[in-house]
Write an enzyme that holds these catalytic residues in place. Sequence first.
Site, mmCIF file in Angstrom:
data_model
loop_
_atom_site.group_PDB
_atom_site.id
_atom_site.type_symbol
_atom_site.label_atom_id
_atom_site.label_comp_id
_atom_site.label_asym_id
_atom_site.label_seq_id
_atom_site.Cartn_x
_atom_site.Cartn_y
_atom_site.Cartn_z
ATOM 1 N N THR A 102 0.869 -1.181 0.000
ATOM 2 C CA THR A 102 0.000 0.000 0.000
ATOM 3 C C THR A 102 0.902 1.226 0.000
ATOM 4 O O THR A 102 1.972 1.209 0.600
ATOM 5 C CB THR A 102 -0.896 0.081 1.249
ATOM 6 N N GLU A 145 -5.643 -3.790 2.132
ATOM 7 C CA GLU A 145 -5.580 -4.738 3.259
ATOM 8 C C GLU A 145 -6.811 -5.631 3.342
ATOM 9 O O GLU A 145 -6.844 -6.573 4.123
ATOM 10 C CB GLU A 145 -5.454 -3.962 4.583
ATOM 11 N N LYS A 173 -11.583 19.092 12.582
ATOM 12 C CA LYS A 173 -12.356 19.221 13.808
ATOM 13 C C LYS A 173 -12.560 20.694 14.103
ATOM 14 O O LYS A 173 -11.603 21.420 14.328
ATOM 15 C CB LYS A 173 -11.626 18.519 14.959
ATOM 16 N N TRP A 228 -16.841 17.213 14.084
ATOM 17 C CA TRP A 228 -16.193 16.854 12.830
ATOM 18 C C TRP A 228 -16.918 17.454 11.629
ATOM 19 O O TRP A 228 -18.143 17.417 11.540
ATOM 20 C CB TRP A 228 -16.181 15.331 12.648
HETATM 21 P P1 ADP Z 1 -3.667 3.208 -0.894
HETATM 22 O O1 ADP Z 1 -4.253 4.237 -1.828
HETATM 23 O O2 ADP Z 1 -3.366 3.716 0.489
HETATM 24 O O3 ADP Z 1 -2.656 2.323 -1.481
HETATM 25 P P2 ADP Z 1 -6.111 1.695 -1.027
HETATM 26 O O4 ADP Z 1 -6.271 1.803 -2.471
HETATM 27 O O5 ADP Z 1 -6.206 0.408 -0.369
HETATM 28 O O6 ADP Z 1 -4.782 2.219 -0.579
HETATM 29 O O7 ADP Z 1 -7.059 2.783 -0.390
HETATM 30 C C1 ADP Z 1 -8.031 2.479 0.544
HETATM 31 C C2 ADP Z 1 -8.714 3.729 1.005
HETATM 32 O O8 ADP Z 1 -9.339 4.398 -0.095
HETATM 33 C C3 ADP Z 1 -9.851 3.484 1.961
HETATM 34 O O9 ADP Z 1 -9.386 3.258 3.274
HETATM 35 C C4 ADP Z 1 -10.665 4.757 1.820
HETATM 36 O O10 ADP Z 1 -10.137 5.811 2.574
HETATM 37 C C5 ADP Z 1 -10.493 5.089 0.360
HETATM 38 N N1 ADP Z 1 -11.670 4.631 -0.380
HETATM 39 C C6 ADP Z 1 -11.809 3.497 -1.082
HETATM 40 N N2 ADP Z 1 -13.037 3.415 -1.635
HETATM 41 C C7 ADP Z 1 -13.702 4.532 -1.244
HETATM 42 C C8 ADP Z 1 -15.030 5.040 -1.460
HETATM 43 N N3 ADP Z 1 -15.900 4.401 -2.210
HETATM 44 N N4 ADP Z 1 -15.353 6.211 -0.877
HETATM 45 C C9 ADP Z 1 -14.470 6.887 -0.119
HETATM 46 N N5 ADP Z 1 -13.217 6.461 0.120
HETATM 47 C C10 ADP Z 1 -12.829 5.309 -0.437
#
Ligand code: ADP
Length: 540
Positions: free
Chosen positions: A185, A330, A438, A443
Amino acid sequence: MLGLMQDYPLLAHTILDHGALNHGEREMVTRSVEGPIRRTTLADVRRRSLRVARALELEGVKLGDRIATMAWNTERHLEVWFGIMGNGAIYHTLNPRLFAEQLDYIVNHAEDEIMFVDLTFVPIVEALQSKFGTVRKYILLTDSEHMPETNLPNAVAYEDWIDSADDDFIWKSFDENTAAGLCYTSGTTGNPKGVLYSHRSNVLHGLMVNQPDVFGLKSEDVILAIVPMFHANAWALSFAAPAAGAKMVMPGAGMDGKSIYELLETEKVNCTAAVPTVWLGLLQYLEETGQKLPYLEKVVIGGAAVPPMMIRKFELDYGVEVIHGWGMTEMSPLGTTGKMKNATSHLDQEARLKLKEKQGRTPYGVEMKVVDDDGNDLPRDGKSAGHLLVKGPCVSSGYFRLDEQTLSDGGWFDTGDIANIDPLGFMQITDRDKDVIKSGGEWISSIDVENAAVGCPGVTEAAVIGLSHPKWTERPLLIVVRDAGSDLEADAVLAYLDGKIAKWWIPDDVVFVDEIPHTATGKIQKMSLREQFKDFEFSK
Ligand code: ADP
């Protein structure tokens, strides 16, 4: 007393066996990196995967070795995945959009032995290969005719390499908990972290995703798999589609609106999945050309919040069902989808479209809850927002070669998202915990404010960050990229927001920028925006 059922290991390559045996004639279509459309079948993909497994064995690859891929979604990439897994090794997907230092870190941390590379990415890999100490061979995903001059050690064209192997390999057999895939990630702070999927988690996740209220793939379907295999396991499509016998269409490097549209039309695609950015490109192309989407029935959109306008355009202008999805690397990655359900059938169109803005509910296989800062469970009332925790057989229990505890008591994994869950089980993300604003002890949902702002005519993209404020602790600043040629002013944006979000959520100021920075996975880099605007002073 134990049950008397077979101990049949859930090995990922058995999915390809099933697909090839029962749906072997099913077409697999790729827009090749070399240019032309390539057509093959599920049975061929299996035959060639067996060759990959044999050729890897001849290279001395053993159980647990890491084999990297830096490649687009193509049938060759899929063959390589299954060949690696069927040999007991681990496919390690590299995101070509990562920074050089991150790729350097990841390849060395994983100790990749062999790397499969698409032609597009040869220059990236050539520039870094002297740092890739453990990689002893590079296999370029092409044939000898298109093989470029390269300084990559032991470089060989993929087609030549698998030609040297026969296809009578017998998949290896091992424990279903054996590692199958590795994906780092991006992580906004610190080094990237490796999520290590197992055969069991990949199989269960593929089945989970095939439930009717999730992607619900069936043998008649034609799926355009846009979400990259190099990011978050391609949302399980590499497993779900062969398991169902669906026809797979792979877009290769063609991610622009026109290329995507061509495949949707010529292959009569009825379902597809990608992040919102890809759909912005397609919708823009459709608007410019006046084309429609006669075959497409449903589109899964996730990875970032889906802008309300996008849901409306697909559903109302083009008659395509939007399934909003949420997940993370994850989680293999799927966590929720926002399919309507029986209890929502009384809702009118407007209420249904509004509900689709939420990230959705969990399928069997994912448990989730929200907790407050002290870890106390919050009610499913659609209002109480807290830290979103998950668990399940496809959720990671730790990171590759990192000795840190990632699960809380009871085995819950903290997603880093802030969300609420309503009484019908629909979850709504309001923020990332590190991006939370905040104000006056309450929030502000930056996602809601951003969603409202991108609806304003003249706004291409918007991001909200919290900046410190003497009275309210923090107040929101809206950062906007204007449409080309637009002379939109701050007051007009603020006037547009009035009445669309809570009064006290309205940003204290609006600044215009040429570009908003993104991570390698397309997410807005709030951290660098906070850095960029740390000295900004609100005028009021
Ligand atoms: P990274 O970009 O950190 O490598 P991921 O692609 O696994 O990791 O990203 C996961 C994160 O993307 C989630 O924890 C969330 O914050 C965001 N995310 C994924 N899908 C959505 C969604 N439909 N709406 C809002 N946020 C999203």
